[in-house]
Design an enzyme around this catalytic site. Structure first.
Site, PDB file in Angstrom:
ATOM      1  N   GLU A 160      -5.914  -4.109  11.157  1.00  0.00           N
ATOM      2  CA  GLU A 160      -4.882  -3.099  11.350  1.00  0.00           C
ATOM      3  C   GLU A 160      -5.189  -2.280  12.604  1.00  0.00           C
ATOM      4  O   GLU A 160      -6.023  -1.361  12.545  1.00  0.00           O
ATOM      5  CB  GLU A 160      -4.851  -2.145  10.158  1.00  0.00           C
ATOM      6  CG  GLU A 160      -4.545  -2.813   8.847  1.00  0.00           C
ATOM      7  CD  GLU A 160      -3.942  -1.811   7.895  1.00  0.00           C
ATOM      8  OE1 GLU A 160      -2.754  -1.924   7.618  1.00  0.00           O
ATOM      9  OE2 GLU A 160      -4.663  -0.889   7.471  1.00  0.00           O
TER      10      GLU A 160
ATOM     11  N   ASN B 177       0.858  -1.198   0.000  1.00  0.00           N
ATOM     12  CA  ASN B 177       0.000   0.000   0.000  1.00  0.00           C
ATOM     13  C   ASN B 177       0.888   1.241   0.000  1.00  0.00           C
ATOM     14  O   ASN B 177       1.495   1.570   1.022  1.00  0.00           O
ATOM     15  CB  ASN B 177      -0.901  -0.021   1.247  1.00  0.00           C
ATOM     16  CG  ASN B 177      -1.726   1.251   1.365  1.00  0.00           C
ATOM     17  OD1 ASN B 177      -1.940   1.966   0.380  1.00  0.00           O
ATOM     18  ND2 ASN B 177      -2.204   1.540   2.571  1.00  0.00           N
TER      19      ASN B 177
ATOM     20  N   HIS C 118      -9.790   1.756   5.075  1.00  0.00           N
ATOM     21  CA  HIS C 118      -8.483   1.950   5.724  1.00  0.00           C
ATOM     22  C   HIS C 118      -8.654   3.039   6.779  1.00  0.00           C
ATOM     23  O   HIS C 118      -9.346   4.030   6.550  1.00  0.00           O
ATOM     24  CB  HIS C 118      -7.430   2.346   4.688  1.00  0.00           C
ATOM     25  CG  HIS C 118      -6.042   2.327   5.251  1.00  0.00           C
ATOM     26  ND1 HIS C 118      -5.591   3.276   6.134  1.00  0.00           N
ATOM     27  CD2 HIS C 118      -5.011   1.452   5.078  1.00  0.00           C
ATOM     28  CE1 HIS C 118      -4.344   2.987   6.479  1.00  0.00           C
ATOM     29  NE2 HIS C 118      -3.970   1.883   5.850  1.00  0.00           N
TER      30      HIS C 118
ATOM     31  N   SER D 199       2.893  -1.463  10.666  1.00  0.00           N
ATOM     32  CA  SER D 199       4.340  -1.537  10.946  1.00  0.00           C
ATOM     33  C   SER D 199       4.933  -2.912  10.657  1.00  0.00           C
ATOM     34  O   SER D 199       5.803  -3.395  11.393  1.00  0.00           O
ATOM     35  CB  SER D 199       4.631  -1.116  12.389  1.00  0.00           C
ATOM     36  OG  SER D 199       4.287   0.252  12.573  1.00  0.00           O
TER      37      SER D 199
ATOM     38  N   LYS E 221       0.017   4.331  -0.289  1.00  0.00           N
ATOM     39  CA  LYS E 221      -0.595   5.563   0.238  1.00  0.00           C
ATOM     40  C   LYS E 221      -0.332   6.708  -0.746  1.00  0.00           C
ATOM     41  O   LYS E 221      -0.360   6.482  -1.948  1.00  0.00           O
ATOM     42  CB  LYS E 221      -0.062   5.851   1.647  1.00  0.00           C
ATOM     43  CG  LYS E 221      -0.130   4.613   2.545  1.00  0.00           C
ATOM     44  CD  LYS E 221       0.095   4.891   3.987  1.00  0.00           C
ATOM     45  CE  LYS E 221       0.004   3.580   4.755  1.00  0.00           C
ATOM     46  NZ  LYS E 221      -0.039   3.725   6.182  1.00  0.00           N
TER      47      LYS E 221
ATOM     48  N   GLY F 233       2.064   2.878  10.730  1.00  0.00           N
ATOM     49  CA  GLY F 233       3.066   3.925  10.547  1.00  0.00           C
ATOM     50  C   GLY F 233       3.769   4.353  11.820  1.00  0.00           C
ATOM     51  O   GLY F 233       4.496   5.346  11.836  1.00  0.00           O
TER      52      GLY F 233
ATOM     53  N   GLU G 140      -6.935   5.441   7.784  1.00  0.00           N
ATOM     54  CA  GLU G 140      -6.614   6.817   7.368  1.00  0.00           C
ATOM     55  C   GLU G 140      -7.777   7.408   6.573  1.00  0.00           C
ATOM     56  O   GLU G 140      -8.077   8.595   6.661  1.00  0.00           O
ATOM     57  CB  GLU G 140      -5.311   6.806   6.541  1.00  0.00           C
ATOM     58  CG  GLU G 140      -4.092   6.528   7.417  1.00  0.00           C
ATOM     59  CD  GLU G 140      -2.893   5.948   6.672  1.00  0.00           C
ATOM     60  OE1 GLU G 140      -2.924   5.888   5.426  1.00  0.00           O
ATOM     61  OE2 GLU G 140      -1.922   5.546   7.355  1.00  0.00           O
TER      62      GLU G 140
HETATM   63  P1  PGA Z   1       2.618   0.783   7.688  1.00  0.00           P
HETATM   64  O1  PGA Z   1       1.210   0.994   6.982  1.00  0.00           O
HETATM   65  O2  PGA Z   1       3.149  -0.549   7.232  1.00  0.00           O
HETATM   66  O3  PGA Z   1       3.472   1.928   7.204  1.00  0.00           O
HETATM   67  O4  PGA Z   1       2.384   0.805   9.155  1.00  0.00           O
HETATM   68  C1  PGA Z   1       0.251  -0.005   7.048  1.00  0.00           C
HETATM   69  C2  PGA Z   1      -0.989   0.425   6.305  1.00  0.00           C
HETATM   70  O5  PGA Z   1      -0.958   0.723   5.149  1.00  0.00           O
HETATM   71  O6  PGA Z   1      -2.034   0.488   6.891  1.00  0.00           O
END
Ligand code: PGA
Length: 285
Positions: free
Chosen positions: A194, A36, A126, A243, A38, A200, A128
């Site tokens: 998640e 992903n 997601h 993460s 983002k 992140g 976010e």
């Molecule tokens: P990340 O993101 O691996 O940077 O924590 C995970 C995600 O896309 O939700």
């Protein structure tokens, strides 16, 4: 390296006591990894990453599936290299999809449009996205439904906030989020667990916590959905996200109830993702 073990049973009548029999009937794809991106990347490294996936997927263990989710404007760049729809081990997915097919929704993209440019999957809900677009559980359910109706497979993201986690409410939140979308599911989908506080942040739950959460999710899918035929027939893959890096993916994938991983920052370069894949392939699965 080598093929994944698939000799364990996948059914979960008694989720907390069936860790060792879960994978006996597991069928490919055994492991799904989602990259992903983002709001990162450009056309040049979208081509580079797609090209890398295309040229290397035949080295991966059987049952490995990678879904590449670049920003929406680069989806056609990725599908031009990788081909449209589901093809082999690599597919292209969108990071979100609007619940309507079309309409006055400036800046949004519908699942029908994503299908048109060759996506096979779309992330839905997601955290976010839930946060920035103020999506309710019902909104996420509507988006997941629209994705299925357009002929794509939704990857529905669920997870508790730090506050919920700290207050011991994680399982209640997961149950609520599952109950919101489950009655609307008419076909295949994937789930990504998640924990919001792990995304992140460099923090992850303990392995025991991840396993317990996945068992809870799978038990919910079975108990809540016993009247929904396609869910009763096969529990969808449940991926872990938050993460995930090259140095923890093996232990996470080795958990009996984890069927793959959703990877953000560690997927942003070919070298970084290759390190993750190498570690993943050393998994016992
Ligand atoms: P990340 O993101 O691996 O940077 O924590 C995970 C995600 O896309 O939700």
């Amino acid at each position: 390296m080598g093929g994944y073990k698939s000799q364990f049973q996948h059914g979960l009548d008694s989720p907390l006591t069936s860790m060792h029999i879960q994978r006996m009937t597991k069928t490919p794809p055994d492991i799904t990894l989602i990259a992903n991106w983002k709001m990162y990347g450009n056309s040049a490294n979208t081509v580079e990453f797609s090209d890398y996936l295309l040229k290397n997927s035949h080295h991966w263990p059987q049952g490995t599936k990678v879904i590449f989710c670049p920003p929406a404007c680069y989806l056609p760049v990725a599908t031009q290299v990788l081909g449209k729809e589901k093809r082999g081990a690599v597919s292209v997915g969108a990071q979100s999809a609007h619940a309507q097919q079309n309409g006055a929704h400036t800046g949004d993209i519908s699942a029908v449009m994503l299908k048109d440019v060759g996506c096979a999957y779309a992330l839905v809900g997601h955290s976010e996205n839930r946060q920035s677009r103020h999506l309710s559980d019902a909104d996420v359910a509507a988006e997941a439904q629209a994705v299925q109706q357009a002929g794509l497979v939704p990857v529905i993201c669920i997870g508790e906030s730090l506050e919920d986690y700290t207050n011991g409410q994680a399982f209640a939140v997961l149950t609520r989020q599952i109950q919101a979308f489950l009655p609307h599911m008419q076909g295949a989908y994937l789930l990504a667990y998640e924990p919001v506080w792990a995304i992140g942040s460099g923090k992850t739950p303990t392995l025991a916590e991840i396993e317990k959460a996945h068992q809870h999710i799978k038990a919910q899918l079975q108990s809540v959905s016993h009247n929904v035929k396609q869910v009763r027939d096969s529990t969808p893959p449940v991926l872990y996200g938050g993460s995930v890096k090259h140095d923890n993916i093996k232990n996470i994938l080795d958990l009996p109830s984890v069927d793959g991983a959703l990877i953000g920052s560690a997927s942003l370069s070919v070298a970084g993702f290759e390190a993750v894949l190498q570690a993943a392939f050393n998994s016992d699965k």
